[in-house]
Each structure stands twice: as C-alpha cells, then as structure tokens.
Scaffold this motif. Structure first.
Motif, mmCIF file in Angstrom:
data_model
loop_
_atom_site.group_PDB
_atom_site.id
_atom_site.type_symbol
_atom_site.label_atom_id
_atom_site.label_comp_id
_atom_site.label_asym_id
_atom_site.label_seq_id
_atom_site.Cartn_x
_atom_site.Cartn_y
_atom_site.Cartn_z
ATOM 1 N N MET A 1 0.824 -1.193 0.000
ATOM 2 C CA MET A 1 0.000 0.000 0.000
ATOM 3 C C MET A 1 0.867 1.256 0.000
ATOM 4 N N ALA A 2 2.055 1.203 0.597
ATOM 5 C CA ALA A 2 2.906 2.383 0.696
ATOM 6 C C ALA A 2 3.300 2.906 -0.681
ATOM 7 N N ASN A 3 3.470 2.006 -1.670
ATOM 8 C CA ASN A 3 3.847 2.439 -3.008
ATOM 9 C C ASN A 3 2.738 3.224 -3.690
ATOM 10 N N SER A 4 1.494 2.983 -3.326
ATOM 11 C CA SER A 4 0.383 3.684 -3.959
ATOM 12 C C SER A 4 -0.086 4.886 -3.144
ATOM 13 N N PHE A 5 0.614 5.222 -2.080
ATOM 14 C CA PHE A 5 0.231 6.341 -1.232
ATOM 15 C C PHE A 5 0.451 7.642 -1.992
ATOM 16 N N LEU A 6 -0.589 8.455 -2.061
ATOM 17 C CA LEU A 6 -0.512 9.724 -2.782
ATOM 18 C C LEU A 6 -0.069 10.848 -1.843
ATOM 19 N N HIS A 7 0.769 11.725 -2.348
ATOM 20 C CA HIS A 7 1.321 12.824 -1.568
ATOM 21 C C HIS A 7 0.725 14.148 -2.043
ATOM 22 N N GLY A 8 1.280 15.260 -1.575
ATOM 23 C CA GLY A 8 0.796 16.581 -1.949
ATOM 24 C C GLY A 8 1.533 17.142 -3.149
ATOM 25 N N THR A 9 1.204 18.364 -3.509
ATOM 26 C CA THR A 9 1.850 19.013 -4.647
ATOM 27 C C THR A 9 3.264 19.469 -4.311
ATOM 28 N N VAL A 10 3.496 19.855 -3.067
ATOM 29 C CA VAL A 10 4.804 20.333 -2.633
ATOM 30 C C VAL A 10 5.396 19.402 -1.579
ATOM 31 N N HIS A 11 4.560 18.931 -0.680
ATOM 32 C CA HIS A 11 5.020 18.134 0.458
ATOM 33 C C HIS A 11 4.821 16.636 0.230
ATOM 34 N N THR A 12 5.716 15.871 0.838
ATOM 35 C CA THR A 12 5.617 14.416 0.853
ATOM 36 C C THR A 12 5.220 13.995 2.261
ATOM 37 N N ALA A 13 4.254 13.114 2.346
ATOM 38 C CA ALA A 13 3.792 12.658 3.657
ATOM 39 C C ALA A 13 4.891 11.886 4.369
ATOM 40 N N SER A 14 5.072 12.177 5.637
ATOM 41 C CA SER A 14 6.072 11.504 6.458
ATOM 42 C C SER A 14 5.626 10.079 6.762
ATOM 43 N N ASP A 15 6.564 9.290 7.243
ATOM 44 C CA ASP A 15 6.271 7.890 7.560
ATOM 45 C C ASP A 15 5.173 7.759 8.616
ATOM 46 N N ASP A 16 5.199 8.641 9.646
ATOM 47 C CA ASP A 16 4.191 8.519 10.699
ATOM 48 C C ASP A 16 2.791 8.849 10.181
ATOM 49 N N LEU A 17 2.682 9.824 9.293
ATOM 50 C CA LEU A 17 1.381 10.138 8.701
ATOM 51 C C LEU A 17 0.914 9.003 7.796
ATOM 52 N N GLN A 18 1.809 8.515 6.960
ATOM 53 C CA GLN A 18 1.454 7.402 6.076
ATOM 54 C C GLN A 18 0.997 6.186 6.876
ATOM 55 N N SER A 19 1.709 5.897 7.935
ATOM 56 C CA SER A 19 1.376 4.750 8.774
ATOM 57 C C SER A 19 -0.010 4.897 9.394
ATOM 58 N N ALA A 20 -0.313 6.094 9.896
ATOM 59 C CA ALA A 20 -1.624 6.338 10.514
ATOM 60 C C ALA A 20 -2.745 6.200 9.492
ATOM 61 N N ILE A 21 -2.538 6.740 8.311
ATOM 62 C CA ILE A 21 -3.582 6.686 7.284
ATOM 63 C C ILE A 21 -3.740 5.271 6.739
ATOM 64 N N CYS A 22 -2.635 4.589 6.529
ATOM 65 C CA CYS A 22 -2.697 3.232 5.977
ATOM 66 C C CYS A 22 -3.214 2.201 6.985
ATOM 67 N N SER A 23 -3.254 2.565 8.264
ATOM 68 C CA SER A 23 -3.713 1.617 9.290
ATOM 69 C C SER A 23 -5.219 1.364 9.212
ATOM 70 N N ASP A 24 -5.946 2.215 8.509
ATOM 71 C CA ASP A 24 -7.397 2.072 8.382
ATOM 72 C C ASP A 24 -7.758 2.149 6.902
ATOM 73 N N PRO A 25 -8.204 1.049 6.310
ATOM 74 C CA PRO A 25 -8.529 1.055 4.880
ATOM 75 C C PRO A 25 -9.549 2.131 4.471
ATOM 76 N N SER A 26 -10.516 2.414 5.341
ATOM 77 C CA SER A 26 -11.500 3.454 5.027
ATOM 78 C C SER A 26 -10.842 4.829 4.988
ATOM 79 N N LEU A 27 -9.949 5.072 5.926
ATOM 80 C CA LEU A 27 -9.234 6.339 5.973
ATOM 81 C C LEU A 27 -8.311 6.465 4.766
ATOM 82 N N PHE A 28 -7.641 5.394 4.436
ATOM 83 C CA PHE A 28 -6.754 5.384 3.266
ATOM 84 C C PHE A 28 -7.547 5.717 1.996
#
Length: 104
Positions: A1-28
């Motif tokens: 799932m981490a490879n398909s994680f979408l980021h922002g136009t300028v910023h890249t989501a940090s590992d802790d944010l990605q982890s929190a979002i990916c922990s819940d499929p609905s949130l992801f």
C-alpha cells in the motif's frame, strides 16, 4: 500500500502520517480521493507543528476531519511553500510575518 500512497503538490507525507492513514482502509480510501492540493494542505499543517505532541494530535485530527468529510484542515491558513501562487494577504499576515517576527 505504501507504493500507492498519494502525496501533496509540494510536500511528501512523512512515515508517521502514512502509517496512521494506511492503518485504516476506510481512511486510506478517503485520503486517496483528496486532490493533490488537499493532501498538500494536510501534510503542511502537520509538518508545521513545533512539538511532537502537537504533530501527533494533528495526525489524529486529520483522520477525524477526513471522516467528517473535510477536504482541507480546519482553521489552517494554507501552505506557504507553494511556488505556483503568491501567498494570500492572510497567509502573509498570519504565517509569514508572524514567523519572521518571532525569528523562525
């Protein structure tokens, strides 16, 4: 799932944010439906936190706001790091001038 994680136009989501979002499929799924600018606003808001406790609270609040149907962080003046547009007067006064005044 981490490879398909979408980021922002300028910023890249940090590992802790990605982890929190990916922990819940609905949130992801909600995160993935945001526009690149919407994702960028949430990431910038989280990265702007000065203390780890505030950062964690903002990560948690991101999930809550997405479940509430919000597409941008509540009460955030907006990302000042974008180069495709000049900062608004509010951003200038609230974010840029205040940081300069405080020596940040």
């Amino acid at each position: 799932m981490a490879n398909s994680f979408l980021h922002g136009t300028v910023h890249t989501a940090s590992d802790d944010l990605q982890s929190a979002i990916c922990s819940d499929p609905s949130l992801f799924a909600l995160w993935q439906t945001l526009t690149p600018l919407g994702r960028n606003e949430f990431i910038c808001w989280i990265e702007d936190a000065k203390q780890p406790k505030t950062r964690q609270r903002r990560i948690e609040r991101t999930g809550q706001e997405l479940f509430e149907g919000k597409k941008r962080p509540c009460c955030w003046a907006g990302c000042i790091h974008r180069t495709d547009k000049a900062p608004s007067r509010w951003q200038q006064a609230v974010l840029i001038d205040r940081k300069a005044k405080n020596g940040m």
